[in-house]
Write a protein that holds these residues in place. Structure first.
Motif, mmCIF file in Angstrom:
data_model
loop_
_atom_site.group_PDB
_atom_site.id
_atom_site.type_symbol
_atom_site.label_atom_id
_atom_site.label_comp_id
_atom_site.label_asym_id
_atom_site.label_seq_id
_atom_site.Cartn_x
_atom_site.Cartn_y
_atom_site.Cartn_z
ATOM 1 N N LEU A 60 0.816 -1.207 0.000
ATOM 2 C CA LEU A 60 0.000 0.000 0.000
ATOM 3 C C LEU A 60 0.853 1.263 0.000
ATOM 4 O O LEU A 60 2.049 1.215 0.256
ATOM 5 N N VAL A 61 0.217 2.379 -0.246
ATOM 6 C CA VAL A 61 0.860 3.683 -0.224
ATOM 7 C C VAL A 61 0.553 4.351 1.110
ATOM 8 O O VAL A 61 -0.584 4.305 1.591
ATOM 9 N N VAL A 62 1.558 4.968 1.700
ATOM 10 C CA VAL A 62 1.380 5.748 2.921
ATOM 11 C C VAL A 62 1.855 7.164 2.631
ATOM 12 O O VAL A 62 2.922 7.361 2.055
ATOM 13 N N ILE A 63 1.051 8.130 3.012
ATOM 14 C CA ILE A 63 1.423 9.535 2.846
ATOM 15 C C ILE A 63 1.686 10.112 4.227
ATOM 16 O O ILE A 63 0.807 10.126 5.084
ATOM 17 N N PHE A 64 2.906 10.562 4.441
ATOM 18 C CA PHE A 64 3.268 11.212 5.690
ATOM 19 C C PHE A 64 3.302 12.714 5.449
ATOM 20 O O PHE A 64 3.885 13.174 4.473
ATOM 21 N N THR A 65 2.687 13.453 6.332
ATOM 22 C CA THR A 65 2.709 14.912 6.276
ATOM 23 C C THR A 65 3.304 15.428 7.570
ATOM 24 O O THR A 65 2.877 15.039 8.658
ATOM 25 N N PHE A 66 4.290 16.278 7.445
ATOM 26 C CA PHE A 66 4.947 16.845 8.620
ATOM 27 C C PHE A 66 4.727 18.344 8.617
ATOM 28 O O PHE A 66 5.071 19.029 7.652
ATOM 29 N N HIS A 67 4.142 18.857 9.686
ATOM 30 C CA HIS A 67 3.909 20.293 9.800
ATOM 31 C C HIS A 67 5.174 21.026 10.205
ATOM 32 O O HIS A 67 5.426 22.139 9.762
ATOM 33 N N ASP A 68 5.962 20.382 11.062
ATOM 34 C CA ASP A 68 7.181 21.032 11.544
ATOM 35 C C ASP A 68 8.119 19.954 12.060
ATOM 36 O O ASP A 68 7.687 18.969 12.654
ATOM 37 N N ILE A 69 9.405 20.133 11.819
ATOM 38 C CA ILE A 69 10.431 19.254 12.366
ATOM 39 C C ILE A 69 11.338 20.133 13.209
ATOM 40 O O ILE A 69 11.910 21.097 12.710
ATOM 41 N N VAL A 70 11.414 19.797 14.493
ATOM 42 C CA VAL A 70 12.102 20.668 15.453
ATOM 43 C C VAL A 70 13.263 19.932 16.122
ATOM 44 O O VAL A 70 13.299 18.703 16.151
ATOM 45 N N ALA A 71 14.206 20.691 16.645
ATOM 46 C CA ALA A 71 15.372 20.111 17.301
ATOM 47 C C ALA A 71 14.992 19.335 18.568
ATOM 48 O O ALA A 71 15.537 18.273 18.839
ATOM 49 N N SER A 72 14.044 19.858 19.322
ATOM 50 C CA SER A 72 13.609 19.183 20.546
ATOM 51 C C SER A 72 12.200 19.637 20.888
ATOM 52 O O SER A 72 11.694 20.607 20.351
ATOM 53 N N GLY A 73 11.574 18.899 21.790
ATOM 54 C CA GLY A 73 10.251 19.289 22.259
ATOM 55 C C GLY A 73 9.143 19.018 21.272
ATOM 56 O O GLY A 73 8.246 19.837 21.099
ATOM 57 N N GLY A 74 9.160 17.875 20.624
ATOM 58 C CA GLY A 74 8.124 17.538 19.656
ATOM 59 C C GLY A 74 6.730 17.519 20.259
ATOM 60 O O GLY A 74 6.553 17.352 21.463
ATOM 61 N N THR A 75 5.751 17.727 19.403
ATOM 62 C CA THR A 75 4.333 17.677 19.782
ATOM 63 C C THR A 75 3.624 16.806 18.759
ATOM 64 O O THR A 75 4.254 16.196 17.906
ATOM 65 N N SER A 76 2.300 16.773 18.808
ATOM 66 C CA SER A 76 1.565 15.986 17.819
ATOM 67 C C SER A 76 1.683 16.581 16.418
ATOM 68 O O SER A 76 1.457 15.899 15.427
ATOM 69 N N TYR A 77 2.048 17.853 16.306
ATOM 70 C CA TYR A 77 2.219 18.495 15.007
ATOM 71 C C TYR A 77 3.677 18.775 14.661
ATOM 72 O O TYR A 77 3.985 19.163 13.547
ATOM 73 N N ALA A 78 4.569 18.627 15.620
ATOM 74 C CA ALA A 78 5.987 18.899 15.392
ATOM 75 C C ALA A 78 6.809 17.684 15.813
ATOM 76 O O ALA A 78 6.836 17.339 16.990
ATOM 77 N N TRP A 79 7.443 17.051 14.855
ATOM 78 C CA TRP A 79 8.297 15.901 15.145
ATOM 79 C C TRP A 79 9.695 16.395 15.438
ATOM 80 O O TRP A 79 10.166 17.347 14.830
ATOM 81 N N THR A 80 10.379 15.702 16.339
ATOM 82 C CA THR A 80 11.778 16.037 16.568
ATOM 83 C C THR A 80 12.611 15.506 15.408
ATOM 84 O O THR A 80 12.218 14.556 14.720
#
Length: 59
Positions: A10-30
């Motif tokens: 199958l195909v998976v589409i990943f969407t990242f709103h923000d990539i941060v150095a630290s302190g990830g959230t549900s919208y910001a991955w470290t």
């Protein structure tokens, strides 16, 4: 999610709103978590990783 999609072809589409150095959230991955995901997908061996336009053109 990656393993299920890989097993079923199958195909998976990943969407990242923000990539941060630290302190990830549900919208910001470290950076560390993002790199871990990329490394995990790459370790599968034959999984194409494409920009959205190329993925849609390949369907």
């Amino acid at each position: 999610m990656v393993d299920k999609a890989y097993a079923a072809g199958l195909v998976v589409i990943f969407t990242f709103h923000d990539i941060v150095a630290s302190g990830g959230t549900s919208y910001a991955w470290t950076v560390a978590n993002f790199n871990a995901l990329v490394d995990y997908i790459a370790a599968k061996g034959d999984v194409p990783v494409l920009p959205m336009g190329e993925a849609l053109a390949a369907l």
